[in-house]
Design a protein around this motif. Structure first.
Motif, short mmCIF file in Angstrom:
data_model
loop_
_atom_site.label_atom_id
_atom_site.label_comp_id
_atom_site.label_asym_id
_atom_site.label_seq_id
_atom_site.Cartn_x
_atom_site.Cartn_y
_atom_site.Cartn_z
N GLU A 1 6.21 68.85 36.90
CA GLU A 1 5.66 69.72 35.79
C GLU A 1 5.08 70.99 36.29
O GLU A 1 4.87 71.12 37.53
N LYS A 2 5.28 72.06 35.40
CA LYS A 2 4.72 73.38 35.85
C LYS A 2 3.60 73.64 35.01
O LYS A 2 3.56 73.93 34.03
N ILE B 1 -0.41 77.22 30.38
CA ILE B 1 1.00 76.85 30.06
C ILE B 1 1.38 75.94 30.65
O ILE B 1 1.55 75.88 31.82
N ASN C 1 4.75 73.58 31.35
CA ASN C 1 6.26 73.32 31.04
C ASN C 1 6.76 71.77 31.68
O ASN C 1 6.14 71.35 32.64
N ASP C 2 7.73 71.18 31.07
CA ASP C 2 7.90 69.79 31.55
C ASP C 2 6.95 68.96 31.44
O ASP C 2 6.67 67.97 32.50
N TYR C 3 6.09 68.86 30.41
CA TYR C 3 4.99 68.05 30.41
C TYR C 3 5.24 66.63 30.28
O TYR C 3 6.03 66.15 29.60
N ASN D 1 9.98 71.53 25.71
CA ASN D 1 9.51 72.60 25.29
C ASN D 1 8.16 73.11 25.94
O ASN D 1 7.64 72.44 26.81
N THR D 2 7.61 74.18 25.67
CA THR D 2 6.41 74.73 26.05
C THR D 2 5.16 74.46 25.52
O THR D 2 5.24 74.49 24.27
N ASN E 1 1.18 75.93 24.92
CA ASN E 1 0.02 76.74 25.12
C ASN E 1 -1.31 76.22 24.85
O ASN E 1 -1.20 75.57 23.49
N GLN F 1 2.38 74.51 20.20
CA GLN F 1 3.43 73.44 20.39
C GLN F 1 4.58 73.20 19.42
O GLN F 1 3.99 73.11 18.20
#
Length: 651
Positions: free
Chosen positions: A449-450, A471, A473-475, A501-502, A504, A532
């Motif tokens: 996860e980022k 934010i 990413n790769d949740y 997807n991203t 916010n 999202q």
């Protein structure tokens, strides 16, 4: 009547001995009054700043025995302000997270089963003590139906530089619904030591914690609850999915954090060697004696097909060893420069390898990570900052950048900023899980996860405010992957997922108290918004807590009390649901909860160092409609009167 009688017995005798002149000092050792004819030597007086509470980062506060509205907010099972958390019906169950910014992240893989960890004290939550005289704190609060919630703490300095403390938090609450009993215990032992020449400092603790919950899986027919049929006012008449299931989380930890100053005398330039050690083992069990459930006249297999027809006993084991070695250079002008290397090892395991038709589920997941990093600490005049970066040197990719900056404008205004950039490894239960339920077996290799977050806080006389923008990413999350046919049969099939997807996320929180003589209005407001493509991270858009109360001193200031009403509210949203097999919440987009008013009436009193609380929780539940839920099929609490106290002794 029993509560009122107990309150009377507690208060009246205290009045008889509380008519004395108050000071800001804690003179607990005085044995003589002004009528003594013989002159006695003046005894030493311990002041409040001699009773210190110290965090792992060595930030210091003092034991606070005052009665404020903030103390009311923390008078609960977690012993902290739980704004943004939605408790389930029984004390000691899990909480649904309404305020997503309450979540904290570690770059290292964790055990998982996060829904069971709200009352599990982590290493950075343990507090150490340094006290002039022995200190005891007793906490007591009534629960739902039979049982009690207690928390006791005792601290003692054997010498000025050696402290011990011991504490135990226990709970047993039967609850009002079928198969909902909670029983938990948190034992803590701490010690702090430093040499007389201040060259060596050490903080160590041992914890043993267990959290047992009977798991009923929620009510089967929400229409029975919402109908307000008098037959169902006795909540035990509402059908639940599980009548003999339970979960059990247990963990033990040994922790040591210490440092040694190399130079014999402290000066403008100092060199330290630091070391931190953390060994922890955990164990999670889901036990279900009877597999089929009854919904009306139908038989339901709530979690799908199983390998066993009865006596399911899923067990997950975990142990972790962490060592961190650092070298710190301190300059009184430039600040502190630290360089460190750490070794993280965990073993997450089961007792067997599963060979299924289409895959093999291994018996264990062992991870070793070696990281290096640096940290810079600065504190000068009005500025305080900490900047840390760490990165793994092994095949497991991991990184963590954390920057904090604080500016004290004056005694009343404080501004702080934080930026965090994290490359986080998945928790173990996302990548591996075994169960007697066929569809609850998986072995994955998810991406990291980022997480990027910016947080700004302002503490001013006019408002306390905080803004967070994150934010993701790769949740990673859990979702219900049951087919339409399985859903029609009331089945709940949960599996881990990763969002490509991203996402916010924005949150804005503000707190302000207005005072009008002896009246006050305390307000906490939270606004949240997500951007999202799919509904994965779901939060209520608006939360509020407003408390109107009255304060008064009585009996020549021997008694101080506060009384008022607290209003809690959050808007409709697709709340996460809870799954007991994996001890996690999962995303659902079928039913919204929220949009109901929750009023609590309270009367709080302080007599010397005893704070007494009488709370009528959710007193409007009987006339506001049965639309109050903690998750889609788990109702929130009905009206209940609860009594408790916090009592400090300074010897």
């Amino acid at each position: 009547m029993r509560i009122l009688f107990f309150l009377y017995l507690l208060i009246v005798p205290t009045f008889l001995f509380s008519q004395q002149k108050k000071t800001n000092e804690l003179d607990f050792n005085s044995k003589y009054n002004s009528t003594d004819s013989i002159k006695k030597p003046k005894e030493k007086i311990a002041t409040i700043d001699m009773y210190r509470v110290i965090t792992l980062d060595r930030d210091t506060t003092y034991i606070d025995t005052s009665l404020t509205i903030k103390k009311l907010y923390s008078f609960n099972y977690l012993r902290k302000d739980n704004f943004g958390l939605m408790p389930f019906a029984n004390e000691g169950q899990t909480y649904n997270t309404l305020q997503y910014s309450l979540n904290t992240f570690s770059p290292y893989p964790e055990f998982g089963f996060k829904a069971k960890h709200f009352n599990f004290l982590e290493a950075n939550q343990i507090r150490y003590s340094s006290v002039a005289t022995p200190v005891t704190e007793l906490y007591f609060k009534t629960v739902m139906k039979q049982g009690q919630n207690v928390d006791s703490f005792f601290a003692l300095n054997i010498t000025p530089n050696l402290n011990f403390s011991i504490a135990y938090r226990g709970l047993r609450s039967e609850g009002r619904y079928i198969n909902q009993m909670s029983s938990t215990g948190n034992f803590r032992f701490t010690t702090s030591y430093n040499t007389k020449n201040k060259r060596y400092f050490a903080n160590a603790h041992f914890t043993s914690q267990d959290i047992l919950n009977e798991e009923n899986g929620g009510i089967t027919t929400v229409e029975d609850f919402e109908s307000e049929n008098p037959d169902f006012q006795n909540r035990e008449r509402l059908e639940v999915f599980l009548t003999d299931a339970k979960s059990f989380l247990k963990g033990k930890r040994v922790f040591l954090d210490h440092l040694f100053r190399v130079n014999s005398t402290a000066g403008n330039n100092n060199l330290y060697v630091t070391h931190q050690f953390n060994y922890e083992n955990k164990y999670f069990e889901f036990n279900q004696a009877t597999v089929p459930s009854s919904v009306g006249r139908e038989t339901v297999y709530r979690f799908g097909d199983s390998y066993k027809t009865e006596g399911i006993n899923d067990q997950t084991h975990y142990n972790k060893t962490y060592n961190k070695l650092g070298l710190v250079y301190e300059n009184t002008t430039l600040g502190k420069f630290q360089f460190f290397a750490d070794d993280f090892y965990n073993n997450y395991y089961y007792n067997q390898i599963l060979i299924l038709d289409d895959k093999i589920v291994p018996s264990s997941l062992s991870i070793r990570i070696n990281s290096v990093g640096g940290q810079y600490d600065y504190r000068k005049n009005k500025w305080k900052g900490k900047f840390m970066y760490a990165r793994s040197m092994t095949n497991q990719s991991l990184s963590d950048l954390d920057a904090n900056l604080q500016y004290d404008w004056n005694d009343d205004i404080q501004l702080s900023f934080q930026y965090q950039n994290m490359n986080k490894l998945p928790n173990n239960n996302y990548n591996l899980y075994q169960s007697s339920y066929v569809n609850y077996n998986w072995s994955n290799d998810f991406k990291n996860e980022k997480i990027n977050s910016i947080i700004a806080n302002a503490l001013t006389p006019w408002v306390e405010a905080s803004v967070q923008y994150s934010i993701f990413n790769d949740y990673l999350y859990f979702a219900n992957v049951a087919s339409p046919g399985q859903i029609a049969m009331n089945q709940q099939i949960i599996a881990p997922m990763q969002y490509a997807n991203t996402i916010n996320y924005l949150s804005v929180k503000a707190n302000k108290e207005f005072k009008f003589g002896r009246f006050a209005l305390d307000n906490t407001l939270l606004y949240q918004k997500t951007d999202q493509h799919d509904n994965v991270l779901n939060v209520p858009e608006f939360l509020t807590r407003n408390t109107l109360y009255y304060s008064q001193n009585m009996f020549r200031k021997a008694l101080y009390f506060q009384t008022g009403v607290t209003f809690n509210y959050f808007t409709n949203y697709y709340a996460n649901d809870y799954n007991p097999v994996i001890g996690e919440f999962f995303v659902q987009n079928n039913k919204e909860i929220g949009n109901f008013a929750n009023f609590d009436f309270f009367f709080n009193a302080q007599i010397q160092r005893t704070r007494i609380y009488l709370i009528a929780e959710h007193f409007n539940s009987s006339f506001s409609g049965n639309n109050f839920y903690a998750s889609p099929n788990n109702p929130y609490r009905d009206f209940v009167i609860r009594f408790g106290l916090v009592w400090n002794f300074f010897q």
